[in-house]
Design a protein around this motif. Structure first.
Motif, short mmCIF file in Angstrom:
data_model
loop_
_atom_site.label_atom_id
_atom_site.label_comp_id
_atom_site.label_asym_id
_atom_site.label_seq_id
_atom_site.Cartn_x
_atom_site.Cartn_y
_atom_site.Cartn_z
N MET A 61 0.84 -1.21 0.00
CA MET A 61 0.00 0.00 0.00
C MET A 61 0.87 1.24 0.00
O MET A 61 2.06 1.19 0.35
CB MET A 61 -0.90 0.01 1.24
N THR A 65 -0.77 4.96 4.60
CA THR A 65 -2.18 4.53 4.55
C THR A 65 -2.66 4.21 5.96
O THR A 65 -2.04 3.43 6.68
CB THR A 65 -2.33 3.29 3.66
N ASP A 70 -8.86 4.48 3.03
CA ASP A 70 -7.98 5.59 2.67
C ASP A 70 -7.59 5.47 1.20
O ASP A 70 -6.76 4.64 0.83
CB ASP A 70 -6.72 5.55 3.55
N SER A 72 -5.60 6.19 -1.25
CA SER A 72 -4.33 6.61 -1.83
C SER A 72 -3.99 5.68 -3.00
O SER A 72 -4.61 4.63 -3.18
CB SER A 72 -3.23 6.56 -0.77
N SER A 205 -4.96 0.89 -5.76
CA SER A 205 -5.03 1.30 -4.35
C SER A 205 -4.21 0.37 -3.47
O SER A 205 -3.54 0.80 -2.53
CB SER A 205 -6.49 1.32 -3.89
N TYR A 206 -4.29 -0.93 -3.77
CA TYR A 206 -3.55 -1.95 -3.03
C TYR A 206 -3.07 -3.02 -3.99
O TYR A 206 -3.65 -3.23 -5.06
CB TYR A 206 -4.43 -2.61 -1.95
#
Length: 377
Positions: A61, A65, A70, A72, A205-206
């Motif tokens: 991540m 984070t 969240d 990001s 995002s991940y």
């Protein structure tokens, strides 16, 4: 023991009105503590529900984070670097973000999109009660939670809406996947997740990492950190703990719930202590007689403690009934009250501690009685 129990029960039930007041006080305090701790347990479970259901051994991540929600971004090229690490068997991108859901009536409401590869181990909807999960491969297909039907303006699979001016169709309906922020979760495939959130195709995002069964997760986590830059690598447990810590303590929600539970405990203890003390004061002559005829301190202690234990058992039974109704009424709410078996046992022990602790004031009063008081009556 039977004589002590009989004496304790007679003292307790002698004044029915005072007894009822005692039980009501215990029920009120334990229900308050149960609701507060139940909300805490439910909130704690809901903030990590996505992390718990994701098929991942490790999470890559963006640095900093705080929690799953969240939004990001990281460069998806990191995926190929992660795949080159020995022991890694799969790396799957996941896209999350907010979008506007346009109802057939023209009004809009925010939703939280989750886009994942459908043919890989990732984060997919669970508890599907209508429709089929496989139909998410159809262009424009999404899965939603049934408790958000009225908010999203749909009633069954096949209904349509719009996200970012693109038509979407509900093909699967889940039960129990609710958001603690009250923003509905909407599942779709990875490509449409990019399109609906406006996230570029080369961003994610991940990255969900799966490791070989015989590999050491900590060793792979260390190797990933050495190979990647500007990212964090956490195990599922570490990410769960971070999310819970942020939502429960970083936002003050946990402190508020604990404060309410502590208030209920204090109120209940004061009420029970006052009642037991008053009951004991009304029977000072009887206790003085017991001391005058040679009854030991332990005998009198036992009688008073039995009164407290009886109050705890009866009060907890009433509180359990009321709490069960509260749990049922909140089961389908945005933040349900969750009462686990361990919490039930803990609450019963808490009730005993509260009542027996309250009995200490009465015991102190009895021990100060002059036994000769009985001869001056």
């Amino acid at each position: 023991m039977s004589l002590k129990f009989r004496l304790a029960s007679r003292n307790l039930f002698h004044d029915r009105l005072r007894f009822v007041a005692t039980i009501v006080g215990i029920v009120f305090s334990i229900v308050l503590v149960t609701v507060q701790l139940g909300l805490y347990a439910g909130f704690r479970r809901m903030v990590t529900t996505m992390i718990d259901h994701a098929q991942a051994d490790l999470w890559i991540m963006p640095t900093g984070t705080k929690c799953f929600e969240d939004p990001s971004l990281l460069d998806e090229r990191q995926r190929f670097r992660a795949l080159a690490v020995k022991g890694v068997t799969g790396v799957t991108p996941l896209v999350i973000g907010y979008a506007q859901w346009r109802l057939p009536t023209g009004t809009t409401t925010p939703v939280f999109m989750i886009g994942a590869e459908l043919d890989a181990a990732s984060l997919h909807p669970w508890n599907v009660v209508a429709g089929r999960l496989g139909e998410l491969a159809i262009p424009g297909a999404v899965a939603i939670e049934q408790s958000y039907f009225s908010r999203l303006g749909v009633s069954s699979p096949g209904d349509t809406a719009e996200i970012r001016d693109q038509k979407v169709q509900v093909v699967a309906v889940t039960k129990g996947i609710r958001s603690f922020t009250t923003t509905p979760y909407v599942f779709t495939d990875l490509d449409r997740g990019h399109a609906y959130t406006g996230i570029p195709a080369n961003k994610a995002s991940y990255l969900l990492v799966r490791v070989a069964p015989d590999a050491d997760v900590d060793d792979i986590k260390r190797d990933l950190r050495a190979s990647l830059t500007d990212v964090e690598v956490l195990t599922t447990g570490e990410f769960r703990d971070r999310s819970q810590s942020f939502w429960l303590f970083g936002t003050g929600a946990g402190a508020a719930l604990f404060g309410g539970a502590l208030l209920g405990f204090i109120v209940g203890t004061v009420i029970v202590a006052q009642t037991l003390y008053s009951s004991t004061k009304d029977h000072l002559n009887e206790f003085a007689t017991l001391r005058a005829i040679g009854s030991s301190s332990s005998y009198i202690y036992t009688v008073i403690i039995w009164q407290a234990v009886l109050s705890a058992i009866i009060g907890f039974a009433g509180a359990a009934a009321v709490s069960g109704a509260v749990v049922s009424m909140t089961a389908d709410s945005a933040l349900p009250v969750t009462v686990t078996p361990a919490l039930t046992v803990g609450l019963f022990l808490l009730t005993l501690v509260m009542c027996v602790g309250s009995a200490m004031a009465a015991i102190v009063k009895i021990m100060r009685i002059d036994p000769t008081l009985v001869f001056t009556r």
